[in-house]
Design a protein around this motif. Structure first.
Motif, mmCIF file in Angstrom:
data_model
loop_
_atom_site.group_PDB
_atom_site.id
_atom_site.type_symbol
_atom_site.label_atom_id
_atom_site.label_comp_id
_atom_site.label_asym_id
_atom_site.label_seq_id
_atom_site.Cartn_x
_atom_site.Cartn_y
_atom_site.Cartn_z
ATOM 1 N N SER A 122 94.206 130.766 106.699
ATOM 2 C CA SER A 122 93.562 130.257 105.484
ATOM 3 C C SER A 122 92.347 129.434 105.894
ATOM 4 O O SER A 122 92.447 128.554 106.760
ATOM 5 C CB SER A 122 94.541 129.398 104.673
ATOM 6 O OG SER A 122 95.665 130.163 104.274
ATOM 7 N N ILE A 123 91.224 129.720 105.253
ATOM 8 C CA ILE A 123 89.969 129.059 105.610
ATOM 9 C C ILE A 123 89.590 128.113 104.475
ATOM 10 O O ILE A 123 89.266 128.552 103.367
ATOM 11 C CB ILE A 123 88.856 130.089 105.838
ATOM 12 C CG1 ILE A 123 89.308 131.110 106.899
ATOM 13 C CG2 ILE A 123 87.571 129.395 106.278
ATOM 14 C CD1 ILE A 123 88.393 132.308 107.008
ATOM 15 N N LEU A 124 89.690 126.827 104.740
ATOM 16 C CA LEU A 124 89.346 125.820 103.740
ATOM 17 C C LEU A 124 87.863 125.487 103.859
ATOM 18 O O LEU A 124 87.372 125.167 104.948
ATOM 19 C CB LEU A 124 90.185 124.556 103.940
ATOM 20 C CG LEU A 124 91.709 124.755 103.916
ATOM 21 C CD1 LEU A 124 92.407 123.421 104.099
ATOM 22 C CD2 LEU A 124 92.155 125.426 102.642
ATOM 23 N N LYS A 125 87.174 125.584 102.753
ATOM 24 C CA LYS A 125 85.750 125.272 102.783
ATOM 25 C C LYS A 125 85.547 123.771 102.933
ATOM 26 O O LYS A 125 86.219 122.976 102.282
ATOM 27 C CB LYS A 125 85.079 125.772 101.506
ATOM 28 C CG LYS A 125 84.995 127.285 101.431
ATOM 29 C CD LYS A 125 84.215 127.742 100.202
ATOM 30 C CE LYS A 125 84.125 129.257 100.161
ATOM 31 N NZ LYS A 125 83.393 129.736 98.972
ATOM 32 N N MET A 126 84.620 123.428 103.781
ATOM 33 C CA MET A 126 84.295 122.023 104.008
ATOM 34 C C MET A 126 83.888 121.382 102.681
ATOM 35 O O MET A 126 83.040 121.906 101.970
ATOM 36 C CB MET A 126 83.147 121.916 105.017
ATOM 37 C CG MET A 126 82.843 120.494 105.438
ATOM 38 S SD MET A 126 84.157 119.833 106.493
ATOM 39 C CE MET A 126 83.483 118.204 106.846
ATOM 40 N N PRO A 127 84.514 120.257 102.315
ATOM 41 C CA PRO A 127 84.157 119.630 101.039
ATOM 42 C C PRO A 127 82.721 119.115 101.052
ATOM 43 O O PRO A 127 82.218 118.655 102.072
ATOM 44 C CB PRO A 127 85.174 118.486 100.911
ATOM 45 C CG PRO A 127 85.624 118.207 102.295
ATOM 46 C CD PRO A 127 85.566 119.513 103.025
ATOM 47 N N LYS A 128 82.088 119.200 99.883
ATOM 48 C CA LYS A 128 80.749 118.646 99.692
ATOM 49 C C LYS A 128 80.764 117.769 98.453
ATOM 50 O O LYS A 128 81.330 118.156 97.425
ATOM 51 C CB LYS A 128 79.716 119.758 99.536
ATOM 52 C CG LYS A 128 79.512 120.589 100.788
ATOM 53 C CD LYS A 128 78.436 121.654 100.562
ATOM 54 C CE LYS A 128 78.227 122.505 101.818
ATOM 55 N NZ LYS A 128 77.200 123.563 101.587
ATOM 56 N N ILE A 129 80.163 116.600 98.565
ATOM 57 C CA ILE A 129 80.115 115.654 97.448
ATOM 58 C C ILE A 129 78.669 115.259 97.223
ATOM 59 O O ILE A 129 77.984 114.813 98.142
ATOM 60 C CB ILE A 129 80.953 114.393 97.741
ATOM 61 C CG1 ILE A 129 82.411 114.763 98.048
ATOM 62 C CG2 ILE A 129 80.897 113.431 96.562
ATOM 63 C CD1 ILE A 129 83.255 113.590 98.481
ATOM 64 N N ASN A 130 78.214 115.436 96.003
ATOM 65 C CA ASN A 130 76.857 115.014 95.641
ATOM 66 C C ASN A 130 76.980 114.015 94.498
ATOM 67 O O ASN A 130 77.072 114.384 93.331
ATOM 68 C CB ASN A 130 76.017 116.219 95.227
ATOM 69 C CG ASN A 130 74.582 115.828 94.940
ATOM 70 O OD1 ASN A 130 74.139 114.725 95.281
ATOM 71 N ND2 ASN A 130 73.847 116.709 94.282
ATOM 72 N N LEU A 131 77.031 112.745 94.880
ATOM 73 C CA LEU A 131 77.093 111.688 93.871
ATOM 74 C C LEU A 131 75.699 111.515 93.264
ATOM 75 O O LEU A 131 74.700 111.830 93.898
ATOM 76 C CB LEU A 131 77.541 110.390 94.546
ATOM 77 C CG LEU A 131 78.351 109.391 93.725
ATOM 78 C CD1 LEU A 131 79.534 110.051 93.051
ATOM 79 C CD2 LEU A 131 78.862 108.256 94.615
ATOM 80 N N GLN A 132 75.661 111.071 92.009
ATOM 81 C CA GLN A 132 74.340 110.935 91.389
ATOM 82 C C GLN A 132 73.482 109.912 92.133
ATOM 83 O O GLN A 132 73.965 109.143 92.949
ATOM 84 C CB GLN A 132 74.468 110.546 89.909
ATOM 85 C CG GLN A 132 75.245 109.266 89.660
ATOM 86 C CD GLN A 132 76.576 109.537 88.991
ATOM 87 O OE1 GLN A 132 77.320 110.387 89.436
ATOM 88 N NE2 GLN A 132 76.869 108.818 87.933
ATOM 89 N N ARG A 133 72.184 109.938 91.826
ATOM 90 C CA ARG A 133 71.255 109.051 92.522
ATOM 91 C C ARG A 133 71.574 107.594 92.247
ATOM 92 O O ARG A 133 72.275 107.253 91.296
ATOM 93 C CB ARG A 133 69.828 109.349 92.053
ATOM 94 C CG ARG A 133 69.338 110.752 92.392
ATOM 95 C CD ARG A 133 67.957 110.969 91.809
ATOM 96 N NE ARG A 133 67.456 112.308 92.108
ATOM 97 C CZ ARG A 133 66.324 112.789 91.643
ATOM 98 N NH1 ARG A 133 65.571 112.028 90.841
ATOM 99 N NH2 ARG A 133 65.934 114.015 91.947
ATOM 100 N N ASP A 134 71.001 106.747 93.123
ATOM 101 C CA ASP A 134 71.118 105.313 92.883
ATOM 102 C C ASP A 134 70.636 105.006 91.471
ATOM 103 O O ASP A 134 69.675 105.612 90.979
ATOM 104 C CB ASP A 134 70.283 104.533 93.904
ATOM 105 C CG ASP A 134 70.835 104.674 95.315
ATOM 106 O OD1 ASP A 134 71.957 105.187 95.459
ATOM 107 O OD2 ASP A 134 70.138 104.271 96.254
ATOM 108 N N THR A 135 71.289 104.066 90.835
ATOM 109 C CA THR A 135 70.972 103.807 89.435
ATOM 110 C C THR A 135 71.105 102.329 89.143
ATOM 111 O O THR A 135 71.424 101.525 90.024
ATOM 112 C CB THR A 135 71.903 104.639 88.521
ATOM 113 O OG1 THR A 135 71.470 104.513 87.167
ATOM 114 C CG2 THR A 135 73.341 104.165 88.630
ATOM 115 N N SER A 136 70.853 101.975 87.907
ATOM 116 C CA SER A 136 70.998 100.593 87.457
ATOM 117 C C SER A 136 71.600 100.610 86.067
ATOM 118 O O SER A 136 71.533 101.614 85.356
ATOM 119 C CB SER A 136 69.647 99.876 87.447
ATOM 120 O OG SER A 136 68.751 100.506 86.536
#
Length: 538
Positions: free
Chosen positions: A264-278
């Motif tokens: 079983s080949i698990l895809k490397m997780p990728k996380i794209n959190l939103q840009r810095d904000t206020s």
């Protein structure tokens, strides 16, 4: 003449000792027989030996006769001795065999020539015969222990051998253990390490094998090397799995054996959190909607602040509620980490959040309930963290003063709104309700327009004072009458928006004192009847 009892011998015995006895004076004897062998030292010896030949063995019996001699005038006397000749049995246990351990039984086909054809099977295995051991044609059921491999020996021994010893013959059974093939346990790998280690094991009849890859990649150093590696293809990464088959080779008489391993080949997780904000303090929370892909394991949110995540620290999407301490810090970091990723590495994404203190709008009014006409209401601003203000008094009027005042001229509920602003655009709004009810108040003098009659139409915001009208609002019924000093009715209006312009019958009235009488009913049911005087000034 006495020769002793008859005998039985085996054909392997080539001579027999004959012992005769002759009685009487001078009597002797002579040996003769039905065979064609020879007497040694001779037939005239009462005690002699006889050597058998092949014809005797074939005949199977030789009868020996001892006859008296030298006994005249008496007749010849005879005595007989029979010797039975048994041939040793010829035994065959059959051909030796070689089988694979998956075989559960073998056939035993023995023969016994001689000894009445009887025989008995014995063996060194732990299995069992399906028929009595005296059955020359038999079936042997192999035990689990037998099938582990090795050599079994089957012995067929003759029975009822007569004078011959028993004869035995053996056959062997060589058992080849079927190959035990193990491709290895099913694996899980991460797409970030696209090499699969292949560690196969083969035991039994062979220790050689060949790999079959179900994908388009290559096995190195060779497909016949049990310990190899495989380069995963992009197709397999997209599919999420691949398979490998290890097959035994050089199996001798045993069948080919295979084993399959799944990877079983698990895809490397990728996380794209939103840009810095206020965000502003009064927003209270920030929505978190990251883009994630691959095998996320357990999402885990954290922050450098003391706020809280809702619904849980493992939810996607999520929301972070800031704390008072976060506001004081002014800046926090929020991170999302993919935890418990099985074989994949932990991945984390971080965003910076700047928190600005919000303006806090608040105010009070000098009165929250007035009856018009009235003095202006004064508003006292108690807002904090504010640098600018916008007032909406609810009647279409606005102001940007810090502490404004406002005059209401209409009866109604008015929603006063204060927007407090600061340099961070973190604004706040506060509301208050002002209840305005009405009374009626008439002026005591006015100066009509000497140039023309206006018909009594007036604008409450017009300060020319050229129409006599009441200050009021919320009037449901209105009746105004004006009399001159002689009691003559010179003006009447039932419309609160129509006043007296100082004219009667198209002419401007003289400067004088006049009497007015008003009957008023307000929309809230209150009723007034008032009388007063006014002065017309020219």
């Amino acid at each position: 003449m006495i020769v002793g009892p008859s005998q039985s011998i085996c054909s392997t015995q080539i001579t027999i000792l004959l012992s005769g006895t002759a009685t009487g004076l001078g009597v002797s004897g002579i040996w003769s027989c039905s065979g064609t062998g020879s007497f040694v030292p001779g037939s005239m010896n009462l005690n002699t030996s006889y050597a058998f030949n092949a014809a005797d063995v074939i005949a199977g019996i030789v009868v020996f006769t001892l006859s008296s001699i030298n006994n005249a005038p008496c007749p010849v006397v005879f005595d007989y001795l029979s010797v039975l000749i048994f041939k040793p049995p010829i035994v065959s246990a059959g051909q030796s065999q070689v089988i694979c351990s998956i075989t559960t039984s073998i056939s035993l086909n023995g023969t016994v020539n001689g000894s009445n054809g009887l025989g008995v099977w014995t063996y060194n295995g732990t299995g069992a015969l399906t028929a009595p051991s005296s059955n020359l044609n038999n079936t042997y059921l192999l035990s689990e222990g037998d099938r582990l491999g090795g050599i079994l020996v089957f012995t067929l021994t003759s029975g009822s051998n007569g004078a011959c010893p028993s004869t035995a013959n053996t056959s062997s059974l060589t058992i080849k253990s079927i190959a035990l093939v193990y491709a290895g346990p099913d694996q899980q790998i991460c797409s970030s390490a696209p090499v699969i280690n292949l560690n196969g094991m083969i035991t039994g009849v062979t220790n050689t094998g060949a790999w079959i890859a179900m994908g388009p990649g290559n096995i190195a150093p060779s497909y016949s090397t049990l310990n190899s590696y495989y380069m995963i293809s992009p197709i397999e990464m997209d599919n999420g799995s691949t398979y490998f088959i290890l097959t035994s080779t050089n199996n001798d008489i045993c069948p080919v054996v295979s084993d399959t391993m799944k990877v079983s080949i698990l895809k490397m997780p990728k996380i794209n959190l939103q840009r810095d904000t206020s965000l502003c303090e009064l927003q209270g929370s920030i929505s978190l909607n990251p883009q994630v892909s691959g095998f996320m394991g357990t999402p885990l949110w954290s922050s450098t602040g003391t706020g809280s995540f809702f619904p849980t620290i493992n939810s996607i999407p999520n929301k972070y509620y800031i704390s008072e301490a976060d506001v004081q810090l002014g800046r926090i970091q929020i991170s999302l980490k993919s935890d418990k990723n099985s074989v994949c590495a932990i991945v984390e994404s971080v965003m910076n959040v700047q928190i600005f203190q919000s303006a806090h709008a608040d105010f009070s009014a000098s009165s929250y309930s007035i009856i018009i006409p009235s003095d202006p209401i004064i508003f006292s601003n108690s807002s904090k963290n504010s640098s600018a203000f916008h007032w909406d008094f609810g009647d279409g009027s606005t102001s940007t003063l810090v502490n404004p005042s406002h005059l209401y001229v209409n009866a109604a509920f008015f929603r006063v709104q204060l927007i407090a602003l600061n340099s961070y655009q973190c604004n706040d709004t506060s509301f208050k309700i002002i209840l305005v009810t009405s009374d009626i108040r008439f002026p005591n003098a006015f100066t009509p327009n000497p140039n023309f009659a206006s018909g009594g139409v007036y604008d409450i915001r017009d300060n020319s004072n050229d129409v006599f009208f009441p200050l009021t609002d919320g009037v449901a019924e209105f009746d105004l009458s004006i009399f001159n000093r002689w009691g003559e009715l010179i003006f009447k209006s039932t419309d609160v928006h129509i006043g007296w312009d100082g004219y009667f019958n198209g002419k401007l009235c003289q400067q004088d004192a006049y009497v007015w009488k008003a009957n008023v009913k307000f929309i809230d049911g209150r009723e007034y009847s008032k009388v007063g005087s006014l002065t017309l000034i020219r």
